[in-house]
Design a protein around this motif. Structure first.
Motif, PDB file in Angstrom:
ATOM      1  N   THR A  46       0.845  -1.206   0.000  1.00  0.00           N
ATOM      2  CA  THR A  46       0.000   0.000   0.000  1.00  0.00           C
ATOM      3  C   THR A  46       0.876   1.250   0.000  1.00  0.00           C
ATOM      4  N   GLN A  90      -8.435   0.078  -0.836  1.00  0.00           N
ATOM      5  CA  GLN A  90      -8.448  -1.252  -0.241  1.00  0.00           C
ATOM      6  C   GLN A  90      -9.855  -1.750   0.115  1.00  0.00           C
ATOM      7  N   ASP A 167      -5.919  -1.449  -4.858  1.00  0.00           N
ATOM      8  CA  ASP A 167      -5.312  -2.041  -3.670  1.00  0.00           C
ATOM      9  C   ASP A 167      -6.198  -3.172  -3.162  1.00  0.00           C
ATOM     10  N   GLU A 168      -5.784  -4.394  -3.365  1.00  0.00           N
ATOM     11  CA  GLU A 168      -6.506  -5.589  -2.949  1.00  0.00           C
ATOM     12  C   GLU A 168      -7.998  -5.513  -3.272  1.00  0.00           C
TER      13      GLU A 168
HETATM   14 MG   LIG Z   1      -2.027  -2.908   2.110  1.00  0.00          MG
END
Ligand SMILES: [Mg+2]
Ligand SMILES: Nc1ncnc2c1ncn2[C@@H]1O[C@H](COP(=O)(O)OP(=O)(O)O)[C@@H](O)[C@H]1O
Length: 248
Positions: A46, A90, A167-168
């Motif tokens: 991140t 995320q 992000d993910e």
């Molecule tokens: Mg992360």
């Protein structure tokens, strides 16, 4: 300047409170490709995205985005550059008190002077691109996990960015929803010629979508190369990572 390189990270070192999170990390990402950033929890994935997005100052090293050294940009140049980049945070980052349509419209309202009707048209078009045309008036809490992620994706691409950073995006999804999110990512790459930088640790996803892999471990980028080279790598962390995912 190599136009094919959409991101060049060179010698990036990041410390937080005296603790080194990234040391001398260098890698490139290329136009039209899906680049996956891999690594264990806390390995700095991140942080790398935040640095690329200019959210943390760069103390040591250099980052070029679309051929521009981001530390030299003034505010208007920064805004111009970051309008070309869509971001998928995320947890999806949708605002719960706004409808899906309002959420997706936000970047257009903030960054353009387009009339309301045009914004509505664009939002509906983007929602149908992610198979969510019927959710315009729904609230995020009314969506399933997979739909929520796709709505967040619609918002990330509403400005037609040249580059998408995720992000993910698949975290917490069941395998079927994950596969359909991956298919959308591949569609964006193919149909909209988007370059995509994505943080994920889902091996099944990586095998489906990655062109290029960057592997972070112990503050370093220990591998950078194509997916097929990553799968052939003799480096232990890579072998372990891909073996662990075989049962997925
Ligand atoms: Mg992360
Ligand atoms: N703003 C911050 N202040 C202090 N420590 C941070 C900050 N951001 C990240 N870290 C630390 O940096 C390390 C890497 O974090 P992160 O990039 O979020 O890892 P990952 O995304 O790979 O799980 C972690 O140890 C985290 O606690």
């Amino acid at each position: 300047m190599d136009l094919d390189k959409i991101i060049e990270v060179a010698g990036l070192t990041v410390d937080f409170d005296g603790k080194t999170v990234l040391s001398d990390v260098s890698f490139n990402a290329y136009n039209g490709q899906v680049t996956v950033i891999l690594g264990g929890s806390g390995s700095g994935k991140t942080t790398v995205l935040r640095q690329i997005l200019g959210l943390n100052p760069i103390r040591q090293g250099k980052i070029n985005v679309l051929g521009k050294d981001i530390s030299t940009l003034d505010e208007s140049e920064q805004t111009k550059l970051y309008m070309k980049m869509g971001v998928f945070y995320q947890n999806g980052g949708l605002i719960s008190s706004l409808t899906v349509g309002e959420n997706v419209a936000l970047p257009l309202e903030q960054h353009t002077n387009l009339p309301k009707e045009i914004i509505e048209e664009i939002v509906k078009m983007k929602l149908s691109l992610v198979y969510l045309q019927d959710t315009y008036k729904m609230y995020p809490s009314q969506l399933s996990g997979g739909m929520f992620k796709r709505a967040a994706l619609a918002r990330a691409i509403v400005m037609d960015p040249q580059m998408l950073l995720c992000d993910e995006p698949g975290a917490g999804l069941d395998p079927v929803s994950l596969a359909s999110l991956d298919q959308l990512i591949l569609d964006l790459k193919k149909l909209m010629k988007m370059s995509i930088i994505i943080v994920t640790h889902e091996v099944s996803s990586i095998l489906r979508i990655a062109d290029r892999v960057i592997f972070l471990e112990n503050t370093k980028a220990i591998f950078e190369g194509t997916l097929s080279d990553a799968l052939k790598s003799k480096k232990e962390p890579l072998i372990n990572f891909f073996n662990k995912g075989k049962g997925q």
